[in-house]
Scaffold this motif. Sequence first.
Motif, PDB file in Angstrom:
ATOM      1  N   GLY A  28       1.494 -27.309  13.609  1.00 36.32           N
ATOM      2  CA  GLY A  28       2.925 -27.981  13.577  1.00 36.32           C
ATOM      3  C   GLY A  28       2.777 -29.264  13.940  1.00 36.32           C
ATOM      4  O   GLY A  28       3.647 -29.971  14.025  1.00 36.32           O
ATOM      5  N   ALA A  29       1.672 -29.880  13.782  1.00 29.74           N
ATOM      6  CA  ALA A  29       1.440 -31.460  14.057  1.00 29.74           C
ATOM      7  C   ALA A  29       0.549 -32.099  12.871  1.00 29.74           C
ATOM      8  O   ALA A  29       0.989 -33.020  12.367  1.00 29.74           O
ATOM      9  CB  ALA A  29       0.516 -31.549  15.126  1.00 29.74           C
ATOM     10  N   LEU A  30      -0.650 -31.596  12.726  1.00 27.29           N
ATOM     11  CA  LEU A  30      -1.636 -32.092  11.965  1.00 27.29           C
ATOM     12  C   LEU A  30      -1.481 -31.543  10.450  1.00 27.29           C
ATOM     13  O   LEU A  30      -1.702 -32.023   9.384  1.00 27.29           O
ATOM     14  CB  LEU A  30      -2.757 -32.084  12.454  1.00 27.29           C
ATOM     15  N   SER A  31      -1.374 -30.192  10.280  1.00 29.83           N
ATOM     16  CA  SER A  31      -1.613 -29.267   9.083  1.00 29.83           C
ATOM     17  C   SER A  31      -0.791 -28.115   9.292  1.00 29.83           C
ATOM     18  O   SER A  31      -0.717 -27.328  10.402  1.00 29.83           O
ATOM     19  CB  SER A  31      -3.095 -29.019   8.852  1.00 29.83           C
ATOM     20  N   GLN A  54      13.310 -22.938   0.286  1.00 36.15           N
ATOM     21  CA  GLN A  54      14.263 -24.018   0.752  1.00 36.15           C
ATOM     22  C   GLN A  54      14.193 -23.738   2.119  1.00 36.15           C
ATOM     23  O   GLN A  54      14.341 -24.885   2.827  1.00 36.15           O
ATOM     24  CB  GLN A  54      15.756 -23.880   0.273  1.00 36.15           C
ATOM     25  N   ALA A  55      14.599 -22.846   2.895  1.00 36.49           N
ATOM     26  CA  ALA A  55      14.710 -22.704   4.168  1.00 36.49           C
ATOM     27  C   ALA A  55      13.166 -23.119   4.867  1.00 36.49           C
ATOM     28  O   ALA A  55      13.399 -23.773   6.004  1.00 36.49           O
ATOM     29  CB  ALA A  55      15.034 -21.063   4.548  1.00 36.49           C
ATOM     30  N   LEU A  56      12.383 -22.693   4.362  1.00 36.36           N
ATOM     31  CA  LEU A  56      10.953 -23.216   4.777  1.00 36.36           C
ATOM     32  C   LEU A  56      10.803 -24.661   5.006  1.00 36.36           C
ATOM     33  O   LEU A  56      10.305 -25.607   5.957  1.00 36.36           O
ATOM     34  CB  LEU A  56       9.727 -22.520   4.251  1.00 36.36           C
ATOM     35  N   SER A  57      11.437 -25.222   3.659  1.00 35.53           N
ATOM     36  CA  SER A  57      11.125 -26.574   3.353  1.00 35.53           C
ATOM     37  C   SER A  57      11.886 -27.346   4.551  1.00 35.53           C
ATOM     38  O   SER A  57      11.596 -28.618   4.942  1.00 35.53           O
ATOM     39  CB  SER A  57      11.597 -27.015   1.917  1.00 35.53           C
ATOM     40  N   ASP A  58      13.234 -26.754   4.688  1.00 35.31           N
ATOM     41  CA  ASP A  58      14.044 -27.630   5.643  1.00 35.31           C
ATOM     42  C   ASP A  58      13.622 -27.459   7.133  1.00 35.31           C
ATOM     43  O   ASP A  58      13.789 -28.714   7.861  1.00 35.31           O
ATOM     44  CB  ASP A  58      15.366 -26.682   5.768  1.00 35.31           C
ATOM     45  N   TYR A  59      12.895 -26.622   7.516  1.00 32.12           N
ATOM     46  CA  TYR A  59      12.268 -26.401   8.834  1.00 32.12           C
ATOM     47  C   TYR A  59      11.184 -27.689   8.874  1.00 32.12           C
ATOM     48  O   TYR A  59      10.964 -28.290   9.806  1.00 32.12           O
ATOM     49  CB  TYR A  59      11.692 -25.090   9.115  1.00 32.12           C
ATOM     50  N   ILE A  60      10.529 -27.712   7.674  1.00 27.14           N
ATOM     51  CA  ILE A  60       9.221 -28.780   7.554  1.00 27.14           C
ATOM     52  C   ILE A  60       9.993 -30.064   7.874  1.00 27.14           C
ATOM     53  O   ILE A  60       9.254 -30.792   8.717  1.00 27.14           O
ATOM     54  CB  ILE A  60       8.418 -28.553   6.373  1.00 27.14           C
ATOM     55  N   ALA A  61      10.985 -30.346   7.047  1.00 27.60           N
ATOM     56  CA  ALA A  61      11.677 -31.768   7.013  1.00 27.60           C
ATOM     57  C   ALA A  61      12.117 -31.752   8.498  1.00 27.60           C
ATOM     58  O   ALA A  61      12.134 -33.000   8.901  1.00 27.60           O
ATOM     59  CB  ALA A  61      12.720 -31.595   5.997  1.00 27.60           C
ATOM     60  N   ASP A  66       5.953 -36.583   9.667  1.00 21.84           N
ATOM     61  CA  ASP A  66       5.742 -36.809   8.180  1.00 21.84           C
ATOM     62  C   ASP A  66       4.272 -37.055   7.813  1.00 21.84           C
ATOM     63  O   ASP A  66       3.883 -37.223   6.352  1.00 21.84           O
ATOM     64  CB  ASP A  66       6.393 -38.216   7.861  1.00 21.84           C
ATOM     65  N   THR A  67       3.507 -37.025   8.943  1.00 19.96           N
ATOM     66  CA  THR A  67       2.032 -37.497   8.571  1.00 19.96           C
ATOM     67  C   THR A  67       1.163 -36.209   8.270  1.00 19.96           C
ATOM     68  O   THR A  67       0.030 -36.236   8.201  1.00 19.96           O
ATOM     69  CB  THR A  67       1.416 -38.397   9.860  1.00 19.96           C
TER      70      THR A  67
END
Length: 104
Positions: A28-31, A54-61, A66-67
């Motif tokens: 949840g932070a580096l990888s 899309q739902a997974l990408s929204d969670y990531i965003a 960003d790093t």
Amino acid sequence: MGLPKSLHCVVLELDGEDIGMGRIVGDGALSVQIVDIVVRPEYHGKGYGRLIVQALSDYIASNIPDTAYVNLLADVPANRLYEKFGFRETAPATIGMAYKKGSE
């Protein structure tokens, strides 16, 4: 056993029936890695895989720095779907590898 240890899970339901899922694993932070994208065969080609990604990408965003390194392994032809979300092949700089316990 693996699902409860996921960072985030998405289950897609249609008329009270589970028809697809996907999840994110990692620290949840580096990888983090998107894994287990699946849609029942009778629902293929109707955009449900895209909804899950899309739902997974929204969670990531919204939740992952960003790093962080975000990756996935794509079976062909699903790689075309992931490209729509900004994923790109990493070869030849990075090669995906796998090890299956008991196969040595």
